[in-house]
Design a protein around this motif. Structure first.
Motif, mmCIF file in Angstrom:
data_model
loop_
_atom_site.group_PDB
_atom_site.id
_atom_site.type_symbol
_atom_site.label_atom_id
_atom_site.label_comp_id
_atom_site.label_asym_id
_atom_site.label_seq_id
_atom_site.Cartn_x
_atom_site.Cartn_y
_atom_site.Cartn_z
ATOM 1 N N HIS A 230 48.568 -5.501 -26.912
ATOM 2 C CA HIS A 230 47.225 -5.380 -26.335
ATOM 3 C C HIS A 230 46.468 -4.285 -27.079
ATOM 4 N N ARG B 188 51.735 -5.840 -12.784
ATOM 5 C CA ARG B 188 52.551 -5.361 -13.899
ATOM 6 C C ARG B 188 54.026 -5.659 -13.657
ATOM 7 N N ARG C 243 59.027 2.321 -26.228
ATOM 8 C CA ARG C 243 58.800 1.210 -27.145
ATOM 9 C C ARG C 243 58.089 1.720 -28.394
ATOM 10 N N TRP D 232 56.789 5.876 -23.680
ATOM 11 C CA TRP D 232 56.642 4.477 -23.282
ATOM 12 C C TRP D 232 57.918 3.664 -23.458
ATOM 13 N N ILE E 283 46.882 4.584 -25.631
ATOM 14 C CA ILE E 283 48.087 5.346 -25.964
ATOM 15 C C ILE E 283 47.792 6.351 -27.071
ATOM 16 N N SER F 262 46.908 -1.043 -17.673
ATOM 17 C CA SER F 262 47.132 -0.605 -19.059
ATOM 18 C C SER F 262 47.436 0.875 -19.172
ATOM 19 N N MET G 161 45.260 -1.327 -24.949
ATOM 20 C CA MET G 161 46.374 -0.459 -24.558
ATOM 21 C C MET G 161 46.785 0.437 -25.717
ATOM 22 N N GLN G 162 46.764 -0.067 -26.936
ATOM 23 C CA GLN G 162 47.074 0.752 -28.108
ATOM 24 C C GLN G 162 46.089 1.907 -28.245
ATOM 25 N N ASP H 234 55.432 -3.120 -30.611
ATOM 26 C CA ASP H 234 55.783 -3.882 -29.414
ATOM 27 C C ASP H 234 54.606 -4.019 -28.456
ATOM 28 N N ILE H 235 53.539 -3.243 -28.673
ATOM 29 C CA ILE H 235 52.374 -3.274 -27.783
ATOM 30 C C ILE H 235 51.292 -4.095 -28.457
#
Length: 578
Positions: free
Chosen positions: A319, A494, A312, A310, A326, A367, A322-323, A316-317
């Motif tokens: 949301h 996005r 990052r 990603w 991932i 996402s 989204m975490q 840094d994430i």
């Protein structure tokens, strides 16, 4: 001339070059005391030919059918001054040709046929030891460009050669294994023990990683066969080039043996294995999975994976959803340890009537980040199939389906900003398309339906399959000039940097589903063609926008042999992940 002399020297003992035979004729002519010195070459040629024609059957000089290097020494009544080493005016067998010409002929044959050719006779077997033949086979059949002998002269270090081929992201080369010395290796060894045995795994493949899929390209890279995993750019930079990561490599470690190494992890190459399960399918296995572990344990492995995948850190994430996505992907994909099964895929065929050149594209999926899709054309339909997927819509599924017989004419910029206006235009075309499907399913019921207001473009293209009109060709020929384009207010994107002009728009449907591919359904949307390398799709129900950009990497050994094979591949891809 230098090449001919080199080949002649290389094939010493196999046969004589033309210059050698010329010297022999002059030497024999000087030693022949009975020859007629006053006869010129033209008269002698006439007498030789006349003698050959006048000789009765059975009394002519017999030709040797064996493959010895020498020729008959007697003239056999062909006239003084003529030697049998000169051969007949026109060769009647491959054995009569000079060695350098045989080298050229054999170099044009497929490498798989050369071993059988070596069984014909001793002369052929000796000629087939020529490096020129096998180097040309390696180049023409597999695209191998590196020169074994040049590597010896340059003296390239093993580290430089390794980094050039694999480009690992490491700070130290202390783990590098010494590569073999290619001094005693020739192109025949490379062809016989590396390129030809593993030719069936060259090309494009999709790994079986559950819903996530992937894109693997196996290529000949110098003296290696390398399996590169293609990764999309970091979200949301859809127009950036693809990233590559080596998963395995095959190379010649010994003169007559190929070595397979796993490239996964951060400790360098280690022992691996490849098995061909069945046609168009193979599996990889790592024999030293401890090389995949990191000193800091799973936390360090996750942080490193997240930075590579990603670009990052987890902080840094922001949301939360989204975490979760991932972390779920890391846990799912890391369990395989590079022990994967791959299935062959092909690039879509291209026809002159296609709206744009089909191929691979990378696109934004909210996402889930960037994913790779394959755009192909089927009569009046354009289809986008996922090569990489997510837990909602997995890889292999048909993410977009565009009806090229249903163009949509956009209003002016002011009305384009209204989501309600755009939805009205698309939904009217959607309803008309649904009625067309119902009428096609019930041909006995003929109903004339007037086109709805705002959907005049629906009937601007002749129906697919009409006489004299190729499917999709009408849409291409009627393409208007580029017009201004802007996303409606309230549509999520996005990437806010998108083209502000478009060429054409069409009605289409997109596939959405719940987690685990539950309750899948196709919802209407708008396909926007920006240029030959970019297009977009507005998902009406989700109120989101996906931007797609062409994958420009050169992919070899990826063309479908027939259209039927490509169609069968698409059907199989859906069954793999359904």
């Amino acid at each position: 001339m230098l090449l001919r002399m080199a080949v002649c020297a290389r094939l010493c003992g196999v046969g004589q070059s033309r210059r050698c035979r010329r010297r022999q004729r002059h030497s024999q002519a000087d030693q022949d005391s009975d020859s007629e010195m006053d006869m010129d070459d033209e008269e002698e040629e006439e007498r030789v030919v006349g003698k050959t024609k006048d000789e009765p059957e059975g009394s002519s000089v017999s030709r040797s059918s064996s493959c010895h290097n020498s020729r008959p020494s007697g003239a056999g009544g062909l006239g003084s001054g003529a030697s049998a080493s000169a051969g007949p005016p026109h060769p009647q067998s491959l054995l009569d040709l000079p060695p350098e010409l045989l080298v050229e002929i054999f170099s044009s044959l497929p490498g798989a046929a050369l071993p059988n050719l070596a069984l014909v006779c001793k002369k052929f077997r000796q000629i087939l030891n020529t490096e020129t033949i096998w180097r040309r086979r390696c180049t023409e059949e597999f695209g191998m460009k590196d020169d074994l002998r040049k590597m010896e002269i340059v003296g390239m270090s093993s580290r430089d050669l390794y980094v050039k081929r694999v480009n690992p992201q490491v700070k130290s080369g202390r783990f590098m294994k010494l590569l073999p010395d290619y001094e005693h290796m020739d192109y025949r060894d490379v062809y016989t023990h590396l390129l030809h045995p593993y030719r069936h795994i060259l090309g494009l493949w999709q790994p079986d990683i559950g819903p996530y899929g992937g894109l693997l390209n196996v290529v000949v890279d110098g003296l290696f066969i390398i399996g590169w995993m293609y990764l999309p750019p970091h979200d949301p930079r859809v127009e950036d080039p693809m990233r590559r990561r080596p998963l395995f490599r095959i190379h010649m470690w010994e003169k007559n043996k190929a070595t397979i190494e796993c490239m996964y992890g951060h400790k360098g190459p280690h022992k691996g294995d490849i098995q061909t399960v069945k046609k168009d399918e193979f599996s990889t296995k790592c024999n030293q999975t401890d090389h995949h572990r990191m000193p800091g344990g799973r936390q360090e492995e996750f942080r490193t994976w997240l930075e590579e995948e990603w670009g990052r850190t987890l902080e840094d994430i922001f949301h939360e959803h989204m975490q979760e996505l991932i972390l779920m992907k890391f846990i799912y994909t890391s369990q395989y340890d590079n022990c994967l099964t791959y299935r062959r895929i092909y690039l879509p065929p291209c026809l002159p009537s296609d709206l744009l050149q089909p191929g691979l594209f990378k696109g934004t999926y909210g996402s889930h980040g960037l994913e790779i899709i394959m755009l192909s054309f089927h009569d009046s339909k354009a289809k986008a199939t996922k090569l990489t997927g997510d837990p909602n819509v997995p890889a292999g599924q048909l993410t977009l389906e565009i009806d090229l017989n249903c163009p949509v004419h956009l209003p002016d910029l002011e009305h384009q900003r209204s989501m309600e206006e755009l939805s009205r235009l698309v939904l009217e075309v959607h309803e008309e398309a649904q009625r067309g499907l119902q009428a096609r399913d019930a041909p006995s019921e003929v109903a004339e339906v007037a086109p709805p207001q705002g959907a005049e473009g629906l009937h601007s293209a002749p129906p697919a399959g009409a006489e004299g009109v190729e499917p999709g060709a009408a849409a291409c020929s009627a393409a208007p000039e580029p017009q201004p384009f802007v996303l409606p207010l309230g549509v999520m994107a996005r990437n806010e940097v998108y083209p502000r002009t478009c060429k054409m728009c069409f009605y289409g449907t997109g596939l959405i589903a719940g987690h685990g591919f539950t309750s899948p359904e196709r919802t209407p949307g708008l396909f926007i063609l920006f240029d030959d390398d970019r297009f977009g799709f507005i998902w009406l129900e989700l109120k989101s926008f996906s931007l797609y950009s062409r994958l420009t990497d050169q992919l070899s050994h990826a063309q479908a042999p027939t259209l039927e094979r490509f169609e069968a591949m698409l059907r199989n891809m859906q069954s793999w992940t359904s």
